[in-house]
Design an enzyme around this catalytic site. Sequence first.
Site, PDB file in Angstrom:
ATOM      1  N   TYR A 137       0.842  -1.206   0.000  1.00 21.07           N
ATOM      2  CA  TYR A 137       0.000   0.000   0.000  1.00 21.07           C
ATOM      3  C   TYR A 137       0.881   1.261   0.000  1.00 21.07           C
ATOM      4  O   TYR A 137       0.870   2.056  -0.914  1.00 21.07           O
ATOM      5  CB  TYR A 137      -0.897   0.045   1.249  1.00 21.07           C
ATOM      6  CG  TYR A 137      -2.184  -0.739   1.169  1.00 21.07           C
ATOM      7  CD1 TYR A 137      -2.336  -1.828   0.321  1.00 21.07           C
ATOM      8  CD2 TYR A 137      -3.270  -0.393   1.980  1.00 21.07           C
ATOM      9  CE1 TYR A 137      -3.517  -2.535   0.270  1.00 21.07           C
ATOM     10  CE2 TYR A 137      -4.458  -1.099   1.930  1.00 21.07           C
ATOM     11  CZ  TYR A 137      -4.580  -2.169   1.078  1.00 21.07           C
ATOM     12  OH  TYR A 137      -5.753  -2.865   1.046  1.00 21.07           O
ATOM     13  N   GLU A 189      -7.896  -4.873   9.165  1.00 26.01           N
ATOM     14  CA  GLU A 189      -6.550  -4.717   9.705  1.00 26.01           C
ATOM     15  C   GLU A 189      -6.641  -4.069  11.084  1.00 26.01           C
ATOM     16  O   GLU A 189      -5.908  -4.397  11.990  1.00 26.01           O
ATOM     17  CB  GLU A 189      -5.730  -3.849   8.740  1.00 26.01           C
ATOM     18  CG  GLU A 189      -4.264  -3.777   9.093  1.00 26.01           C
ATOM     19  CD  GLU A 189      -3.462  -2.939   8.090  1.00 26.01           C
ATOM     20  OE1 GLU A 189      -4.007  -2.590   7.036  1.00 26.01           O
ATOM     21  OE2 GLU A 189      -2.297  -2.650   8.399  1.00 26.01           O
ATOM     22  N   GLU A 237      -3.109   9.102  14.931  1.00 19.83           N
ATOM     23  CA  GLU A 237      -3.621  10.454  14.671  1.00 19.83           C
ATOM     24  C   GLU A 237      -4.741  10.374  13.625  1.00 19.83           C
ATOM     25  O   GLU A 237      -5.795  10.992  13.785  1.00 19.83           O
ATOM     26  CB  GLU A 237      -2.505  11.378  14.162  1.00 19.83           C
ATOM     27  CG  GLU A 237      -1.482  11.786  15.222  1.00 19.83           C
ATOM     28  CD  GLU A 237      -0.500  10.681  15.569  1.00 19.83           C
ATOM     29  OE1 GLU A 237      -0.317   9.755  14.742  1.00 19.83           O
ATOM     30  OE2 GLU A 237       0.082  10.737  16.679  1.00 19.83           O
TER      31      GLU A 237
HETATM   32  C1  LIG Z   1       6.528  -1.386  11.315  1.00 22.51           C
HETATM   33  C2  LIG Z   1       5.724  -0.914  10.156  1.00 22.51           C
HETATM   34  C3  LIG Z   1       5.159  -1.850   9.288  1.00 22.51           C
HETATM   35  C4  LIG Z   1       4.454  -1.422   8.169  1.00 22.51           C
HETATM   36  N1  LIG Z   1       3.986  -2.369   7.298  1.00 22.51           N
HETATM   37  C5  LIG Z   1       3.396  -1.961   6.146  1.00 22.51           C
HETATM   38  C6  LIG Z   1       3.032  -2.906   5.143  1.00 22.51           C
HETATM   39  O1  LIG Z   1       3.218  -4.119   5.293  1.00 22.51           O
HETATM   40  N2  LIG Z   1       2.481  -2.450   4.002  1.00 22.51           N
HETATM   41  C7  LIG Z   1       2.240  -1.119   3.784  1.00 22.51           C
HETATM   42  O2  LIG Z   1       1.715  -0.772   2.741  1.00 22.51           O
HETATM   43  N3  LIG Z   1       2.595  -0.194   4.708  1.00 22.51           N
HETATM   44  C8  LIG Z   1       3.172  -0.588   5.874  1.00 22.51           C
HETATM   45  N4  LIG Z   1       3.553   0.357   6.808  1.00 22.51           N
HETATM   46  C9  LIG Z   1       3.395   1.771   6.502  1.00 22.51           C
HETATM   47  C10 LIG Z   1       2.367   2.479   7.327  1.00 22.51           C
HETATM   48  O3  LIG Z   1       1.086   2.186   6.914  1.00 22.51           O
HETATM   49  C11 LIG Z   1       2.686   3.987   7.246  1.00 22.51           C
HETATM   50  O4  LIG Z   1       3.895   4.182   7.954  1.00 22.51           O
HETATM   51  C12 LIG Z   1       1.613   4.839   7.838  1.00 22.51           C
HETATM   52  O5  LIG Z   1       0.498   4.849   7.005  1.00 22.51           O
HETATM   53  C13 LIG Z   1       2.079   6.293   8.054  1.00 22.51           C
HETATM   54  O6  LIG Z   1       2.612   6.825   6.895  1.00 22.51           O
HETATM   55  P1  LIG Z   1       4.046   7.536   6.893  1.00 22.51           P
HETATM   56  O7  LIG Z   1       5.008   6.620   7.515  1.00 22.51           O
HETATM   57  O8  LIG Z   1       4.318   7.987   5.529  1.00 22.51           O
HETATM   58  O9  LIG Z   1       3.877   8.781   7.860  1.00 22.51           O
HETATM   59  P2  LIG Z   1       3.214  10.175   7.482  1.00 22.51           P
HETATM   60  O10 LIG Z   1       1.913   9.950   6.821  1.00 22.51           O
HETATM   61  O11 LIG Z   1       4.215  11.022   6.821  1.00 22.51           O
HETATM   62  O12 LIG Z   1       2.910  10.741   8.929  1.00 22.51           O
HETATM   63  C14 LIG Z   1       3.884  11.377   9.745  1.00 22.51           C
HETATM   64  C15 LIG Z   1       3.182  11.863  10.996  1.00 22.51           C
HETATM   65  O13 LIG Z   1       2.162  12.804  10.640  1.00 22.51           O
HETATM   66  C16 LIG Z   1       0.925  12.411  11.178  1.00 22.51           C
HETATM   67  N5  LIG Z   1      -0.162  12.799  10.284  1.00 22.51           N
HETATM   68  C17 LIG Z   1      -0.256  12.560   8.967  1.00 22.51           C
HETATM   69  N6  LIG Z   1      -1.397  13.052   8.500  1.00 22.51           N
HETATM   70  C18 LIG Z   1      -2.048  13.617   9.536  1.00 22.51           C
HETATM   71  C19 LIG Z   1      -3.295  14.302   9.694  1.00 22.51           C
HETATM   72  N7  LIG Z   1      -4.093  14.501   8.662  1.00 22.51           N
HETATM   73  N8  LIG Z   1      -3.634  14.740  10.923  1.00 22.51           N
HETATM   74  C20 LIG Z   1      -2.819  14.549  11.969  1.00 22.51           C
HETATM   75  N9  LIG Z   1      -1.634  13.910  11.886  1.00 22.51           N
HETATM   76  C21 LIG Z   1      -1.257  13.453  10.684  1.00 22.51           C
HETATM   77  C22 LIG Z   1       1.023  10.920  11.280  1.00 22.51           C
HETATM   78  O14 LIG Z   1       0.104  10.420  12.221  1.00 22.51           O
HETATM   79  C23 LIG Z   1       2.462  10.745  11.731  1.00 22.51           C
HETATM   80  O15 LIG Z   1       2.569  10.947  13.103  1.00 22.51           O
HETATM   81  C24 LIG Z   1       4.260  -0.045   7.945  1.00 22.51           C
HETATM   82  C25 LIG Z   1       4.790   0.880   8.831  1.00 22.51           C
HETATM   83  C26 LIG Z   1       5.525   0.475   9.918  1.00 22.51           C
HETATM   84  C27 LIG Z   1       6.103   1.499  10.838  1.00 22.51           C
END
Ligand SMILES: Cc1cc2nc3c(=O)[nH]c(=O)nc-3n(C[C@H](O)[C@H](O)[C@H](O)COP(=O)(O)OP(=O)(O)OC[C@H]3O[C@@H](n4cnc5c(N)ncnc54)[C@H](O)[C@@H]3O)c2cc1C
Lengths: 360, 401
Positions: free
Chosen positions: B130, B246, B388
């Site tokens: 994703y 999930e 969040e």
């Molecule tokens: C251990 C681990 C396993 C994972 N496994 C998978 C997997 O198997 N497949 C897959 O597709 N993905 C996976 N992920 C990805 C995961 O879904 C994303 O990390 C998650 O969606 C957050 O996206 P980002 O890391 O880009 O953070 P960002 O979206 O950049 O967020 C950074 C910060 O901003 C905050 N934020 C963002 N938007 C808002 C808002 N509108 N209001 C308030 N706060 C906000 C977030 O909460 C976070 O604290 C995994 C992540 C981790 C850490």
Amino acid sequence: MNFSLSDEQQMLADSARRFVQGGYQPEALWRQFAELGWLALPFDEDDGGLGAGLVETMVLLEELGRGGVTTPYLATVVLGGGILRRADAACRARYLPDLMAGDLQLALAVDEQERVFAPENTALQACEEGGGFVLNGRKTVVLNGDQADRILVLARTGGEPGDQRGLSLFLLDPGSPGVTLTPHRLVDGHRAARLQLDGVRLSADALIFEKDAAFEPVRQVLDEAILALGAEAVGALSVLLDDTVEYSKTRKQFGVPIGSFQVLQHRMADMFMALEQTRSLLLAATLKTLEGHDDARQAVHALKARIGGAGRHIAQEAVQLHGGMGMTDELAVGRYFKRITAMDGLFGGADQHLAAFARG
Amino acid sequence: MDLKVPEQERHFREEVRAFLNESLTPEILEAGRKTTSVFAPVKEVMAWQRLLHAKGWAAPHWPKEYGGTGWSVGQRAVFAEELVRAEAPPLIPMGLQMCGPCLIGFGTEEQKAHYLPRILSGEDIWCQGYSEPGAGSDLASLKTFAESDGDDYVINGTKIWTTYAHHANRMFLLVRTRRDGKPQAGITFLLLDMNTPGITVDPIVGLDEVPEQCQVFFDNVRVPKRNRVGEENDGWTVAKYLLTFERGGQDYAPALGVQLQRLKQIAARQTTAGGGSLREDPVWAHKVAACESEVLALSFTEKRIKSALSAGKDPGALSSMTKILGTELQQRVTELGIETLGSQALVWQPQALVPGGDEAPLGPEYALTAMASYLNARACSIYGGSNEVQRGIIAKAVLGL
Ligand SMILES: Cc1cc2nc3c(=O)[nH]c(=O)nc-3n(C[C@H](O)[C@H](O)[C@H](O)COP(=O)(O)OP(=O)(O)OC[C@H]3O[C@@H](n4cnc5c(N)ncnc54)[C@H](O)[C@@H]3O)c2cc1C
């Protein structure tokens, strides 16, 4: 009252910052520390030291904390050196010159397996025998224990675990028969060792302080170690905050920087306040200890509790706000997170120090 | 309303215990004890899945016709509790919890017949494609593009944080199939074989020094159109359905309860300077009690959701609530774990955590996992939709703000 640094202190801060930013070589680090005079900082001029006080140590360690430098400074200079500084003239003359020249590494062994950290909780036995002592038992998480040329071992010569009396401190050559050192890493990349003592014979002059009377000096040194840790924590926490704020300005989701979301703004405002409160307690505890105020130890307890609480708060938020990036070993955030986490585990955790604070 | 446990459920607990006793091998149990993440060591956990599958218990939550067990809500809770108590490694969720339910909901008969049995048996290991470097919380902004070319799609782009992509032979993923219009409206859900030419997998090392996530690169990767789930450009519907699973499909309380019991045993072995054990220390006891009472509440919140589900109601945004509560309690319990151990928790021996490895723990084995669990648990408020984002969903969907 005056919270500004003197010219000399400012110079120390500047040179430490330059050193940390200047891409030092880890292998040559200790030699450079010696050349810069940092290893001589807390020792009396009569002993060949610089005669600087707790403020200078604070200034230096905040910069090392900011730079995320992994050093044996805490173990060798603050803990080991803190003990030797309080030892008799002969002992000082024998060891301090080597320490200040960078030729002597030290460690202080207090912690024991399945015993909550506190010097009076020591169970390791030292029995008097034939004019000397025989030591049996185990110490755990001896910081710098694998590299130390001498290890200061806190042992029980009288009383029961829990008693402040009956504790004695021994200077141990780790090469002595009956000593087994098992080196290991700590989660934050520092080095430590498990120390097993099986019938280790020491002569009477291995005793650093009066027999049975090591508790008070050891406690004073641990207080100084908490101050040093607090300074390092403030440096590390300010990086965690700065990096998070910076990241939130550049990372875009939903077409805008994530720093524009009000929830995240409030969270970063809280991180900022937590950092400033930690800095205030660092100053309170350092200055009260330096000037010998009655409530100095209270402030040290408050500081240590805060390193745990605020440290965890700020570090966890830093990871959370970095999203997936915060969970990697690639960014500085991860490294600082682990260092801050380790700090709460050293010298007693936040709850323990708050409880001590409550007892007064 | 009552809490009576049907006679049949009590027997059931004994039946589960007996099965676990006789089937969990020492290797699988070692892996279970050394699991410090949602994702257990692959070799051992897949061995465990095969044993469960042979018994017909690999996917209790699936409809019976596809290989589920047909158990009641109560029985499923009992099963979950007993698995944790026995320290069995948790099964990898991407196939059983995510892809499977999704195919059951949206797959063609052909897809169901082909993939579901292979998910159950463990023949296929799935990963979830994703997130992308630019599309995390804002998943709909994903850019990986699938160009239509005859009977195939040709994929270019990259996915990141893909858990276990380096162990998986299949990926379900979201791709963009249209460049114009609303971002959500141009997304398609595909299934692919990880051995297709053009795929590169780069593991990413986590805080706990374990490469659990990966970045996956696609360079003209061909996927047959019959591997599409749902309609072209309608993948968002499938993805949203899956995200609900999930977040809410999982029960946190049973594991938390067992972990707190274990923590008490550990605390009982720590001697304080006062001479008593840490377990009797009032500050420590108070903190654990605060956690335990929250876990009790959560267990009932989860049961309420489960019974709504089994009555055919949509738990909707409630799954966001259990995700937040469960993960934050999980984090608190791991915090208590390292606090309870003090400096012992700092000893870092990742090699000793590898099942079957030859590095022995320096301290007691129970001290080995605390720090790695604490570090790893920081992720659970980030993945599966960050907490969040979940709070935002509750504010909008439940409170109407
Ligand atoms: C251990 C681990 C396993 C994972 N496994 C998978 C997997 O198997 N497949 C897959 O597709 N993905 C996976 N992920 C990805 C995961 O879904 C994303 O990390 C998650 O969606 C957050 O996206 P980002 O890391 O880009 O953070 P960002 O979206 O950049 O967020 C950074 C910060 O901003 C905050 N934020 C963002 N938007 C808002 C808002 N509108 N209001 C308030 N706060 C906000 C977030 O909460 C976070 O604290 C995994 C992540 C981790 C850490």
